[in-house]
Design an enzyme around this catalytic site. Structure first.
Site, PDB file in Angstrom:
ATOM      1  CD  GLU A  39      -2.952  -0.999   2.334  1.00 47.37           C
ATOM      2  OE1 GLU A  39      -2.814  -0.107   3.187  1.00 47.37           O
ATOM      3  OE2 GLU A  39      -3.918  -1.755   2.297  1.00 47.37           O
ATOM      4  CD  GLU A  54      -3.521  -5.932   4.022  1.00 47.18           C
ATOM      5  OE1 GLU A  54      -4.346  -5.087   4.442  1.00 47.18           O
ATOM      6  OE2 GLU A  54      -2.299  -5.797   4.121  1.00 47.18           O
TER       7      GLU A  54
END
Ligand code: GCO
Length: 449
Positions: free
Chosen positions: A166, A355
């Site tokens: 991320e 995720e």
């Protein structure tokens, strides 16, 4: 929903990250990271907590992997701690740190668990931060050396690499908002950090490809968020497009060879100030897969008082959908739409949901944790993934965040994301009902909610 509804070869696993679970923050030669430091600064972390002990996974990984195996989980995403391997970020390597990861990878192999390894999940060595961290171009070069070291070192044990976790979150929350480590603020920190991270993202991929065996797949992961315009007028729709450019395309488009999305947000053109000649070509890399991580959808409104972005999001309190313990709205269709949006890029070959999960206020009652909200959440987000996978064969995997409760960054230990409950004082693990649901699903049973 049954496992056999998913395409053949579709993989399921769980995910963690080094700083969130390992503990052992200053043992066996590990150097400090920006998260060790940030947790020391008063007021930065809820309850003054830190990852110093976390789940003590460093000492308990064998038992944790036993439990993972018992639950039938055969794919495991975790990260390596850069300062455990290179205590000063560059230079001398720490053999005990390397040995730990060799043991962890070997423990996975013995249990027939396939490792998916993230190179960088936010724990920058402090020594690099003291020289400007990601705002300094040297950190990009240091990252390349680190990527080179680990992809050679673990060449025989790792078949799936992810370069970054991320990039948008650690640059925006850590270098613009100052809420995450290292706590830097403003565009003058965000823009150089973002540029050096984008270079590291692509170059890390190139280095891994050069060092890894030919059957190794190389990817990187992105956070993403789904915007709904406040009203269906041109102004609000354009605001939602700008939101999409910031949250979803800022790091993805350059890697796909499309450059930064500055046409949509001209105010971000200044990022080129931090570039050197030749950088433009270096931003792209042909990854084997990308990881998609979606936790939020936002209602987006045109907002004339917010320069550069010209939008704002409307607070969760005004929404009708339920929220998790993080205050994030439960909206499975956001994952569905984002997966299909990314699958449309011809440059993207394969997508894993690296995720997906939620925090709820779980309680341990006589050795059991009943978590029907998480069961429903996972069921519905897996179903959204299935619906997307039926439309695009690029979508090939789903990892639950997280295998076990852990240190949730600035929020400390309160949010519990695990399918396994961690009793921190006793360091005991208790699979929650959601873990048993996943076990049953993996064993081929029908699950419904
Ligand atoms: C992130 C990270 C994880 C978080 C999870 C829940 O997305 O922020 O990858 O480390 O713990 O997403 O917030």
């Amino acid at each position: 929903m049954k496992r056999s509804d998913f395409p053949e070869g579709f993989i399921f696993g769980t995910a963690t990250a080094a700083y969130q679970i390992e503990g052992a923050a200053a043992v066996d030669g590990k150097g400090p990271s920006i998260w060790d430091d940030f947790c020391q600064s008063p007021g930065k972390i809820a309850g003054g907590e830190s990852g110093e002990l976390a789940c003590d996974h460093y000492n308990r990984f064998e038992q944790d992997l036993d439990l993972m195996k018992d639950l039938g989980l055969k794919h495991y995403r975790f990260s390596l701690s850069w300062p455990r391997i290179l205590p000063y970020g560059v230079g001398a390597k720490n053999q005990r740190g390397l040995d730990y990861y060799h043991r962890l990878l070997e423990a996975c192999r013995k249990r027939d668990i396939e490792p998916y390894v993230t190179m960088y999940h936010w724990d920058l060595p402090s020594a690099l931060e003291s020289r400007g961290g990601w705002t300094n171009r040297d950190t990009y070069h240091a990252f390349c050396d680190y990527a080179d070291l680990i992809t050679r070192e673990f060449k025989d044990q790792v078949r799936h690499w992810m370069v970054l976790n991320e990039p948008f979150v650690f640059t925006a929350v850590g270098h613009f908002a100052g809420i995450h480590a290292p706590g830097r603020k403003g565009l003058r920190n965000f823009l150089p950090a973002a540029h050096h991270v984008t270079l590291a993202q692509a170059e890390g991929g190139r280095i891994a490809r050069a060092n890894a065996t030919s059957d190794t797949e190389i990817g990187t992961t992105f956070s993403c968020a789904y915007p709904t315009p406040h009203r269906n007028t041109r102004l609000h729709q354009k605001a939602a497009a700008r939101y999409d450019a910031v949250f979803n395309r800022f790091f993805l488009d350059p890697v796909c060879g499309r450059g930064y999305p500055v046409d949509t947000i001209p105010g971000l053109k200044k990022i080129w100030k931090y570039a050197k000649t030749g950088d433009e070509e270096k931003l792209a890399f042909d990854f084997d897969f990308i990881g998609v991580q979606n936790y939020i959808r936002d209602v987006v409104k045109f907002w004339p008082f917010q320069p550069v972005l010209w939008f704002k999001t409307i607070e969760p309190a005004k929404r009708v959908e339920k929220t998790t313990d993080m205050g994030w709205e439960i909206y499975p269709d956001s994952l569905y739409h984002l997966l299909l949006q990314f699958a449309e890029y011809p440059e993207i070959k394969k997508i894993y949901v690296t995720e997906s999960g939620a925090a709820f206020p779980d309680k341990l009652v006589q050795g059991r944790v009943s978590d029907p909200e998480r069961q429903k959440y996972l069921h519905d987000y897996m179903d959204a993934t299935l619906r997307a996978a039926q439309k695009s064969s690029k979508i090939q995997g789903y990892f639950v965040w997280s295998f076990m409760d852990n240190f949730e960054w600035a929020e400390g230990y309160r949010p519990r994301f695990g399918i396994v409950y961690v009793d921190y004082p006793e360091q005991q693990r208790y699979p929650k009902d959601s873990a048993f649901m996943i076990r049953d699903f993996l064993a081929g049973k029908e699950i419904s909610f």
